[in-house]
Design a protein around this motif. Sequence first.
Motif, PDB file in Angstrom:
ATOM      1  N   THR A  66       2.444   6.517  12.369  1.00 36.66           N
ATOM      2  CA  THR A  66       1.426   7.339  11.818  1.00 36.66           C
ATOM      3  C   THR A  66      -0.125   6.650  11.921  1.00 36.66           C
ATOM      4  O   THR A  66       0.141   5.349  11.932  1.00 36.66           O
ATOM      5  CB  THR A  66       1.687   7.622  10.342  1.00 36.66           C
ATOM      6  N   ASP A  67      -1.139   7.170  11.909  1.00 31.18           N
ATOM      7  CA  ASP A  67      -2.166   6.547  11.802  1.00 31.18           C
ATOM      8  C   ASP A  67      -2.489   5.851  10.823  1.00 31.18           C
ATOM      9  O   ASP A  67      -2.316   6.316   9.520  1.00 31.18           O
ATOM     10  CB  ASP A  67      -3.370   7.668  12.013  1.00 31.18           C
ATOM     11  N   GLU A  68      -3.002   4.676  10.900  1.00 30.75           N
ATOM     12  CA  GLU A  68      -3.093   3.549   9.928  1.00 30.75           C
ATOM     13  C   GLU A  68      -4.605   4.054   9.426  1.00 30.75           C
ATOM     14  O   GLU A  68      -5.457   4.397   9.980  1.00 30.75           O
ATOM     15  CB  GLU A  68      -3.053   2.354  10.129  1.00 30.75           C
ATOM     16  N   LYS A  69      -4.734   4.091   7.758  1.00 33.86           N
ATOM     17  CA  LYS A  69      -6.036   4.243   7.176  1.00 33.86           C
ATOM     18  C   LYS A  69      -6.734   3.116   7.753  1.00 33.86           C
ATOM     19  O   LYS A  69      -6.585   1.769   7.881  1.00 33.86           O
ATOM     20  CB  LYS A  69      -5.757   4.328   5.790  1.00 33.86           C
ATOM     21  N   ILE A  70      -8.299   3.505   7.917  1.00 30.80           N
ATOM     22  CA  ILE A  70      -9.261   2.769   8.339  1.00 30.80           C
ATOM     23  C   ILE A  70     -10.295   2.428   7.223  1.00 30.80           C
ATOM     24  O   ILE A  70     -10.766   1.261   7.030  1.00 30.80           O
ATOM     25  CB  ILE A  70      -9.803   3.079   9.738  1.00 30.80           C
ATOM     26  N   ILE A  93      -8.294  -3.776  -0.010  1.00 28.92           N
ATOM     27  CA  ILE A  93      -7.443  -3.031   0.914  1.00 28.92           C
ATOM     28  C   ILE A  93      -5.961  -3.122   0.323  1.00 28.92           C
ATOM     29  O   ILE A  93      -5.325  -3.951   0.174  1.00 28.92           O
ATOM     30  CB  ILE A  93      -7.400  -3.916   2.329  1.00 28.92           C
ATOM     31  N   PRO A  94      -5.609  -1.873   0.108  1.00 36.58           N
ATOM     32  CA  PRO A  94      -4.096  -1.761  -0.673  1.00 36.58           C
ATOM     33  C   PRO A  94      -3.117  -2.038   0.455  1.00 36.58           C
ATOM     34  O   PRO A  94      -3.166  -1.992   1.460  1.00 36.58           O
ATOM     35  CB  PRO A  94      -4.067  -0.250  -0.929  1.00 36.58           C
ATOM     36  N   ASN A  95      -1.900  -2.631  -0.127  1.00 34.08           N
ATOM     37  CA  ASN A  95      -1.008  -3.281   0.508  1.00 34.08           C
ATOM     38  C   ASN A  95      -1.449  -4.105   1.790  1.00 34.08           C
ATOM     39  O   ASN A  95      -0.766  -4.235   2.909  1.00 34.08           O
ATOM     40  CB  ASN A  95      -0.022  -2.120   1.216  1.00 34.08           C
ATOM     41  N   ALA A  96      -2.430  -4.805   1.635  1.00 31.59           N
ATOM     42  CA  ALA A  96      -2.851  -5.868   2.704  1.00 31.59           C
ATOM     43  C   ALA A  96      -2.124  -6.846   3.026  1.00 31.59           C
ATOM     44  O   ALA A  96      -1.966  -7.508   4.048  1.00 31.59           O
ATOM     45  CB  ALA A  96      -4.315  -6.404   2.139  1.00 31.59           C
ATOM     46  N   GLN A  97      -1.001  -7.060   2.297  1.00 34.75           N
ATOM     47  CA  GLN A  97       0.201  -8.260   2.494  1.00 34.75           C
ATOM     48  C   GLN A  97       0.998  -8.040   3.531  1.00 34.75           C
ATOM     49  O   GLN A  97       1.544  -8.918   4.143  1.00 34.75           O
ATOM     50  CB  GLN A  97       1.154  -8.375   1.168  1.00 34.75           C
ATOM     51  N   LYS A  98       0.819  -6.844   4.053  1.00 31.09           N
ATOM     52  CA  LYS A  98       1.491  -6.557   5.361  1.00 31.09           C
ATOM     53  C   LYS A  98       0.700  -6.766   6.581  1.00 31.09           C
ATOM     54  O   LYS A  98       1.081  -6.750   7.695  1.00 31.09           O
ATOM     55  CB  LYS A  98       2.195  -5.033   5.324  1.00 31.09           C
ATOM     56  N   ASN A  99      -0.632  -6.996   6.299  1.00 31.66           N
ATOM     57  CA  ASN A  99      -1.457  -7.180   7.428  1.00 31.66           C
ATOM     58  C   ASN A  99      -1.644  -8.934   7.625  1.00 31.66           C
ATOM     59  O   ASN A  99      -1.096  -9.571   6.737  1.00 31.66           O
ATOM     60  CB  ASN A  99      -3.087  -6.858   7.018  1.00 31.66           C
TER      61      ASN A  99
END
Length: 179
Positions: A66-70, A93-99
């Motif tokens: 799915t397109d990631e939110k930008i 940035i929500p859930n930035a722990q995955k980045n």
Amino acid sequence: MQIGEKIKNLRIKNALTQEELANRCELTKGFISQLERDLTSPSIATLVDILEGLGTNLKDFFNETTDEKIVFSKEDAFEKENEENRNIINWIIPNAQKNAMEPIHVEIRSGGRTKEIPPHEGEEFGHVLTGQIILHVGKDRHKVKKGESFYLKPGKAHYLSNEGKNTAMVIWVSTPPIF
């Protein structure tokens, strides 16, 4: 799914011409052109060859992402206030722990501080938006004022404090995520 369009996008991403891709797969440039315009369909074996030439495989090619939110709004953020340390941390940035990196907005009231962060791999960047802070790195102290930035490789325990009279606001980015 538009297989041809997806193959074309992969080819362009890999900086290949149609002819270069065709040569890698022992196909003709005309076949690649027709395939990219969805005028023909490849056999499974031919598709596997093309995908190998593009550095991928069937599983990854057909894995729909799915397109990631930008763009994120204030409503997307998560805020946590620490009364004892007199600070508010806002995960912008929500859930930035995955980045790969994790940006936060830190508000430190007069006399406040952030928690001490132990040494870790990666790098950190901060920019003071308002007020001034003290960046504590091991036993060293660095004053950072409004409009100034800091950048460190966190090989020592570190934290921010506010010894000024006014609230300080800092954008703080860590890679990998640690907050």
